[in-house]
Design an enzyme around this catalytic site. Structure first.
Site, mmCIF file in Angstrom:
data_model
loop_
_atom_site.group_PDB
_atom_site.id
_atom_site.type_symbol
_atom_site.label_atom_id
_atom_site.label_comp_id
_atom_site.label_asym_id
_atom_site.label_seq_id
_atom_site.Cartn_x
_atom_site.Cartn_y
_atom_site.Cartn_z
ATOM 1 C CB ILE A 52 -0.916 0.008 1.251
ATOM 2 C CG1 ILE A 52 -1.759 -1.274 1.297
ATOM 3 C CG2 ILE A 52 -1.794 1.254 1.260
ATOM 4 C CD1 ILE A 52 -2.640 -1.391 2.538
ATOM 5 C CG ASP A 53 2.964 2.535 -3.139
ATOM 6 O OD1 ASP A 53 3.684 1.949 -2.313
ATOM 7 O OD2 ASP A 53 2.988 2.316 -4.366
ATOM 8 C CE1 TYR A 54 1.936 4.727 4.318
ATOM 9 C CE2 TYR A 54 1.512 7.030 4.814
ATOM 10 C CZ TYR A 54 2.159 5.843 5.094
ATOM 11 O OH TYR A 54 3.036 5.778 6.143
#
Lengths: 263, 204
Positions: free
Chosen positions: A138-140
């Site tokens: 998960i990139d955020y």
């Protein structure tokens, strides 16, 4: 007791060298600028000699990895020249790609954009290959008000998903591990986002790998002690700094964290 | 002459296992048909994925009767890895209950997660305590091996647990019945300790 893990991250891009196109090892800053490091296989062998616990290998060209003979060949070489676990991803487009990557020597498959666009792929892959094989990354980025939002496509496309909710959904659907990457800390060396990691890790039954921002050895122990991460992954830190997994390992161990000390 | 035959029933990471044995310096071959067992001195039964999926693939491969001859009648060396170990139990409770090969008895049950202390899947390096000597490992030795699984083997009846691991609860990391040995961890991914373990198997 299960040991915490230090995981070098190998980011791969295609480069034209003379008349040949070759996959090369790069590092990135905030998912944007990229810097060439060298040959991925030589670097992986160095990491193995330095007692890395595992490797994450990511294609960051957004090309489909399942039909890329250069990348599949690279995975094959990594698997035949090192004896440690390989998590491979970047450009996974289908459940069939899991089979292809495993056939070429990957042990786990990392999915990101495809999972956010079509979460059913998590359920299907987990039932076919087992949860331990499915790693959801998960990139955020944090908004001005501080709220973390999930991004896809190499952190270029903003979604409406909340990081915590998405991590929960992924785990429920059968993901075996979550990788959390703060895109704005990537390559900056200013430390990991322990706050969000703690929130995710404390409410999840599966392991969380934290990445993005390692600049000094104490960032690793912070991520484990304050962030509750099972593992820390780093690209730039291991590739460029005058630090290696052995030195980092002794620092982490001296902080009272149980990690592997001999092979 | 040592030739390691790796059972290829399309449910395992065969390449890594092959690479590890070739690194040690022995010849390997893929076994997709019972007749190919003829030229082989050691057999490896890998396995990745769900218990029922692997069991079904293995049954459909048609190699089961020959493998049972090999392991239980001729007592020749065979190594099960990960789900290849779990299949040797009497039954597995993954996605419903399923019958196993019952070479070792015992059962395969889900590991139980317990907050931040015990996460499942059990992923990473963990200590294996050897209760019995194996290869160059002496009884009482402890070494780190790489695990990646959500289900584990408990209470073998016909074989004995020669290596234990703890993740919330004790489970069998290595079981042995004569020349049949099975490991929950991945020796082919466990660097030096893994190579030593495979050498122990080759010495059988």
């Amino acid at each position: 007791m299960l040991k915490k893990r230090l995981i070098p991250k190998l980011l791969i891009q295609h480069r034209q060298i003379g008349s040949m196109i070759r996959p090369v090892l790069v590092t990135t800053r905030k998912f944007d600028q990229s810097f060439d490091v060298g040959d991925p296989v030589s670097q992986a062998k160095i990491y193995q000699a330095q007692m890395a616990d595992e490797l994450i290998v990511l294609n960051i060209d957004r090309t489909p990895i399942g039909s890329d003979v250069l990348l599949l060949g690279l995975i094959e070489r990594l698997a035949s020249e090192t004896f440690m676990p390989l998590a491979v991803g970047g450009g996974v487009r289908s459940v069939e790609d899991f089979g292809r990557l495993l056939d070429h020597g990957a042990d786990k498959v990392v999915i990101n954009s495809i999972a956010a666009d079509n979460p059913d792929i998590i359920d299907t892959a987990a039932s076919q290959f087992g949860a331990q094989c499915v790693v959801v990354s998960i990139d955020y980025r944090r908004h001005v008000d501080g709220t973390p939002r999930v991004y896809t496509d190499r952190a270029s496309h903003r979604t409406q998903r909340s990081v915590v909710e998405w991590a929960h959904e992924a785990a429920q659907r059968g993901a075996g591990e979550i990788v959390l990457v703060d895109a704005d800390r990537d390559g900056t060396g200013r430390g990991l986002d322990c706050t969000l990691c703690a929130e995710v890790a404390h409410s999840l039954p599966i392991p969380v790998i934290l990445s993005g921002g390692c600049g000094i050895a104490s960032h690793f122990s912070d991520g484990i002690l304050d962030g509750g991460a099972e593992a820390i992954a780093a690209g730039t830190f291991f590739a460029f700094r005058d630090q290696n997994p052995i030195q980092t390992r002794s620092h982490v161990r001296n902080s009272g964290i149980d990690i592997r000390v001999e092979t | 002459m040592t030739v390691v035959g790796i059972i290829d029933y399309r449910a395992g990471n065969i390449r890594s296992i092959r690479n590890a044995f070739e690194h040690i310096g022995c010849e390997t071959s893929l076994v997709t048909d019972a007749a190919q067992l003829d030229g082989v001195s050691h057999v490896v039964l890998p396995g990745v994925g769900a218990f029922a999926f692997c069991m079904q693939r293995l049954s459909e491969s048609g190699m089961l009767p020959a493998l049972e001859q090999w392991a239980l009648v001729k007592h020749r060396p065979l190594l099960g890895i990960c789900v290849g170990m779990q299949l040797m139990a009497r039954c597995g409770l993954e996605l419903g209950g399923h019958e196993g090969l019952n070479w070792m008895g015992g059962k395969v049950l889900p590991l139980i997660a317990n907050g931040a202390r015990v996460r499942v899947p059990h992923v990473g390096w963990n200590d294996v305590m050897f209760d019995e000597p194996f290869g160059t490992f002496a009884a009482g030795d402890k070494a780190d091996f790489y695990f990646d699984h959500s289900f584990a083997f408990f209470d073998p009846e016909f074989g004995e647990t020669i290596g234990r691991c703890t993740h919330g609860q004790d489970f069998a990391a290595v079981v042995r019945r004569g020349n049949v040995v099975a490991a929950q961890f991945h020796p082919e991914k466990s660097q030096d300790a893994g190579i030593r373990f495979l050498q122990g198997f080759l010495a059988l």
